[in-house]
Scaffold this motif. Structure first.
Motif, PDB file in Angstrom:
ATOM      1  N   LYS A  34       0.618  -1.045   0.016  1.00  0.00           N
ATOM      2  CA  LYS A  34       0.029  -0.230  -0.453  1.00  0.00           C
ATOM      3  C   LYS A  34       0.676   1.447  -0.450  1.00  0.00           C
ATOM      4  O   LYS A  34       0.436   2.125  -0.145  1.00  0.00           O
ATOM      5  CB  LYS A  34      -0.506  -0.060   0.984  1.00  0.00           C
ATOM      6  N   TYR A  35       1.685   0.936   0.635  1.00  0.00           N
ATOM      7  CA  TYR A  35       2.588   2.392   0.219  1.00  0.00           C
ATOM      8  C   TYR A  35       3.850   2.263  -0.522  1.00  0.00           C
ATOM      9  O   TYR A  35       4.886   3.347  -0.270  1.00  0.00           O
ATOM     10  CB  TYR A  35       3.504   2.360   2.221  1.00  0.00           C
ATOM     11  N   CYS A  36       3.830   1.603  -1.256  1.00  0.00           N
ATOM     12  CA  CYS A  36       4.812   1.257  -2.461  1.00  0.00           C
ATOM     13  C   CYS A  36       5.331   2.348  -3.290  1.00  0.00           C
ATOM     14  O   CYS A  36       4.522   3.434  -3.429  1.00  0.00           O
ATOM     15  CB  CYS A  36       4.958   0.074  -3.358  1.00  0.00           C
ATOM     16  N   HIS A  37       6.070   2.959  -3.479  1.00  0.00           N
ATOM     17  CA  HIS A  37       7.065   4.756  -3.411  1.00  0.00           C
ATOM     18  C   HIS A  37       7.547   4.094  -5.327  1.00  0.00           C
ATOM     19  O   HIS A  37       7.594   5.163  -5.662  1.00  0.00           O
ATOM     20  CB  HIS A  37       7.524   4.920  -3.065  1.00  0.00           C
ATOM     21  N   ASN A  38       7.452   2.996  -6.058  1.00  0.00           N
ATOM     22  CA  ASN A  38       7.770   2.796  -7.123  1.00  0.00           C
ATOM     23  C   ASN A  38       6.914   1.484  -8.310  1.00  0.00           C
ATOM     24  O   ASN A  38       6.890   0.588  -8.620  1.00  0.00           O
ATOM     25  CB  ASN A  38       9.204   1.844  -7.514  1.00  0.00           C
ATOM     26  N   PRO A  39       5.415   2.087  -7.989  1.00  0.00           N
ATOM     27  CA  PRO A  39       4.538   1.475  -8.727  1.00  0.00           C
ATOM     28  C   PRO A  39       5.038   1.271 -10.392  1.00  0.00           C
ATOM     29  O   PRO A  39       4.354   0.135 -11.555  1.00  0.00           O
ATOM     30  CB  PRO A  39       3.440   1.986  -9.110  1.00  0.00           C
ATOM     31  N   ASP A  40       6.174   1.628 -10.600  1.00  0.00           N
ATOM     32  CA  ASP A  40       6.342   1.813 -11.902  1.00  0.00           C
ATOM     33  C   ASP A  40       6.966   0.038 -12.488  1.00  0.00           C
ATOM     34  O   ASP A  40       7.916   0.090 -13.427  1.00  0.00           O
ATOM     35  CB  ASP A  40       7.556   2.431 -12.543  1.00  0.00           C
ATOM     36  N   THR A  41       7.554   0.040 -11.045  1.00  0.00           N
ATOM     37  CA  THR A  41       8.815  -1.416 -11.096  1.00  0.00           C
ATOM     38  C   THR A  41       8.272  -2.629 -11.148  1.00  0.00           C
ATOM     39  O   THR A  41       7.904  -4.139 -11.059  1.00  0.00           O
ATOM     40  CB  THR A  41       9.629  -1.572 -10.180  1.00  0.00           C
ATOM     41  N   TRP A  42       6.821  -3.098 -11.399  1.00  0.00           N
ATOM     42  CA  TRP A  42       5.658  -4.046 -11.272  1.00  0.00           C
ATOM     43  C   TRP A  42       5.663  -4.728 -12.361  1.00  0.00           C
ATOM     44  O   TRP A  42       5.836  -5.917 -12.255  1.00  0.00           O
ATOM     45  CB  TRP A  42       3.529  -3.325 -10.288  1.00  0.00           C
ATOM     46  N   GLU A  43       5.193  -4.248 -13.213  1.00  0.00           N
ATOM     47  CA  GLU A  43       4.801  -5.404 -14.737  1.00  0.00           C
ATOM     48  C   GLU A  43       6.631  -5.658 -15.265  1.00  0.00           C
ATOM     49  O   GLU A  43       7.151  -5.242 -15.022  1.00  0.00           O
ATOM     50  CB  GLU A  43       4.549  -4.238 -15.740  1.00  0.00           C
ATOM     51  N   MET A  44       5.988  -6.819 -15.358  1.00  0.00           N
ATOM     52  CA  MET A  44       7.322  -7.909 -15.861  1.00  0.00           C
ATOM     53  C   MET A  44       8.523  -7.257 -16.930  1.00  0.00           C
ATOM     54  O   MET A  44       9.188  -7.475 -17.340  1.00  0.00           O
ATOM     55  CB  MET A  44       7.283  -9.012 -15.870  1.00  0.00           C
ATOM     56  N   GLN A  45       7.620  -6.494 -17.967  1.00  0.00           N
ATOM     57  CA  GLN A  45       7.810  -6.749 -19.468  1.00  0.00           C
ATOM     58  C   GLN A  45       8.316  -5.266 -19.203  1.00  0.00           C
ATOM     59  O   GLN A  45       8.303  -4.507 -20.758  1.00  0.00           O
ATOM     60  CB  GLN A  45       6.511  -6.829 -20.526  1.00  0.00           C
ATOM     61  N   GLY A  46       8.629  -4.410 -18.533  1.00  0.00           N
ATOM     62  CA  GLY A  46       9.016  -2.475 -18.779  1.00  0.00           C
ATOM     63  C   GLY A  46      10.741  -3.210 -18.175  1.00  0.00           C
ATOM     64  O   GLY A  46      10.948  -4.058 -18.420  1.00  0.00           O
ATOM     65  N   GLY A  47      11.191  -2.092 -18.474  1.00  0.00           N
ATOM     66  CA  GLY A  47      12.640  -2.067 -17.925  1.00  0.00           C
ATOM     67  C   GLY A  47      13.947  -2.074 -19.322  1.00  0.00           C
ATOM     68  O   GLY A  47      12.597  -2.638 -20.183  1.00  0.00           O
ATOM     69  N   LYS A  48      14.991  -2.833 -19.164  1.00  0.00           N
ATOM     70  CA  LYS A  48      15.463  -2.675 -20.676  1.00  0.00           C
ATOM     71  C   LYS A  48      16.193  -3.591 -20.047  1.00  0.00           C
ATOM     72  O   LYS A  48      16.445  -4.173 -19.265  1.00  0.00           O
ATOM     73  CB  LYS A  48      16.594  -1.659 -20.378  1.00  0.00           C
ATOM     74  N   GLU A  49      16.187  -4.608 -21.081  1.00  0.00           N
ATOM     75  CA  GLU A  49      16.594  -6.113 -21.304  1.00  0.00           C
ATOM     76  C   GLU A  49      18.429  -6.637 -21.200  1.00  0.00           C
ATOM     77  O   GLU A  49      18.652  -5.619 -22.170  1.00  0.00           O
ATOM     78  CB  GLU A  49      16.118  -7.298 -22.680  1.00  0.00           C
ATOM     79  N   MET A  50      18.630  -6.319 -20.227  1.00  0.00           N
ATOM     80  CA  MET A  50      20.283  -6.614 -20.409  1.00  0.00           C
ATOM     81  C   MET A  50      20.789  -8.231 -20.211  1.00  0.00           C
ATOM     82  O   MET A  50      20.198  -8.980 -19.639  1.00  0.00           O
ATOM     83  CB  MET A  50      20.834  -5.559 -18.548  1.00  0.00           C
ATOM     84  N   ASP A  51      22.255  -8.638 -20.840  1.00  0.00           N
ATOM     85  CA  ASP A  51      22.360 -10.281 -19.799  1.00  0.00           C
ATOM     86  C   ASP A  51      23.972  -9.746 -19.475  1.00  0.00           C
ATOM     87  O   ASP A  51      24.170  -8.403 -18.722  1.00  0.00           O
ATOM     88  CB  ASP A  51      23.064 -10.709 -21.728  1.00  0.00           C
ATOM     89  N   VAL A  52      24.327 -10.907 -19.285  1.00  0.00           N
ATOM     90  CA  VAL A  52      25.334 -10.902 -17.509  1.00  0.00           C
ATOM     91  C   VAL A  52      26.309  -9.971 -18.304  1.00  0.00           C
ATOM     92  O   VAL A  52      27.548  -9.656 -17.678  1.00  0.00           O
ATOM     93  CB  VAL A  52      25.414 -12.282 -17.726  1.00  0.00           C
ATOM     94  N   SER A  53      27.163 -10.552 -19.135  1.00  0.00           N
ATOM     95  CA  SER A  53      28.020  -9.813 -20.649  1.00  0.00           C
ATOM     96  C   SER A  53      28.307  -8.500 -20.262  1.00  0.00           C
ATOM     97  O   SER A  53      29.124  -8.334 -19.536  1.00  0.00           O
ATOM     98  CB  SER A  53      28.011 -10.371 -20.658  1.00  0.00           C
ATOM     99  N   GLU A  54      27.346  -8.284 -20.576  1.00  0.00           N
ATOM    100  CA  GLU A  54      27.207  -6.171 -20.586  1.00  0.00           C
ATOM    101  C   GLU A  54      26.707  -5.959 -19.165  1.00  0.00           C
ATOM    102  O   GLU A  54      27.651  -4.939 -18.896  1.00  0.00           O
ATOM    103  CB  GLU A  54      25.194  -5.974 -21.040  1.00  0.00           C
TER     104      GLU A  54
END
Length: 237
Positions: A34-54
């Motif tokens: 209820k107090y989450c301050h990062n709702p923009d992190t909820w969805e799995m499909q957001g963000g940037k795709e990165m691999d381990v070597s990067e």
């Protein structure tokens, strides 16, 4: 090679584990605190795709700043939702002598055995210590973080506990006493920190068109949080 979804990166984190750390904020979270301050992190499909070597290339560039205590901290969102990627990343870090810290609410699925073999420190965000209140606060199942905590205890990994103090919800002396008893039963706790509830994320809800659950709630007093922290630590030590 495993790929992960990263929401954002902080290159010089100073509060996410010991020393100077590179903080990777993972995309995706199943909890709806209820107090989450990062709702923009909820969805799995957001963000940037990165691999381990990067990521390793970046970490090696920052490695001179880590000294004897710094390293990488994986936070979120919830890193445990990308368990295979996280495990591969921590494995690569240990090969390069980079310290690994997992900042988590313990809300993932799967077998944590291999991941914890490469984890130097766990920072556990304890949402609540009672099952019925945990669900009301997070919409999650208390047995999920309990299973993760048992795995950490079994491995004997150093643990830092964090807990958000919310006015009229988790700020009573009775609540702190209950939290103290919960923490006392965990053998590998090195540090306990109470964090005051704040409203810095409210604007994100407006932008995303989501109703904020605690609309009329004022930020938690930092002075009272310190008092409760002192009370908690006095009774644990």
């Amino acid at each position: 090679m495993q790929k992960g979804r990263i929401h954002s990166i902080e290159s010089m984190g100073l509060v996410d584990g010991p020393g100077i750390r590179t903080v990777l904020f993972f995309q995706g979270c199943k909890l709806r605190c209820k107090y989450c301050h990062n709702p923009d992190t909820w969805e799995m499909q957001g963000g940037k795709e990165m691999d381990v070597s990067e990521i390793m290339k970046m970490l090696k560039r920052f490695q001179p700043y880590y000294g004897n205590t710094g390293g990488i901290t994986c936070s979120g969102g919830e890193p445990l939702l990308q368990l295979e990627f996280l495990t591969e990343l921590f494995k690569a870090c240990k090969k390069e002598n980079i310290s690994t810290c997992l900042d988590t609410a313990g809300y993932g699925y799967g077998d944590y055995e291999e991941l914890l073999n490469y984890t130097d420190l766990v920072i556990l965000d304890v949402k609540h210590y009672l099952s019925e209140h945990y669900n009301g606060l997070t919409a999650g199942d208390f047995s999920v973080p309990t299973k993760f905590l048992e795995a950490v205890k079994k491995k004997g990994i150093p643990l830092w506990i964090r807990h958000v103090v919310v006015p009229n919800l988790t700020d009573s002396k009775e609540h702190i006493k209950g939290l103290r008893e919960y923490i006392k039963a965990i053998p590998n706790v090195e540090k306990v920190e109470l964090l005051p509830y704040h409203t810095l994320g409210v604007e994100k809800y407006k932008v995303m068109g989501i109703q904020y659950p605690f609309n009329d709630l004022l930020p938690m007093s930092k002075e009272k949080t310190i008092q409760l922290q002192n009370m908690l630590l006095d009774s644990i030590s």
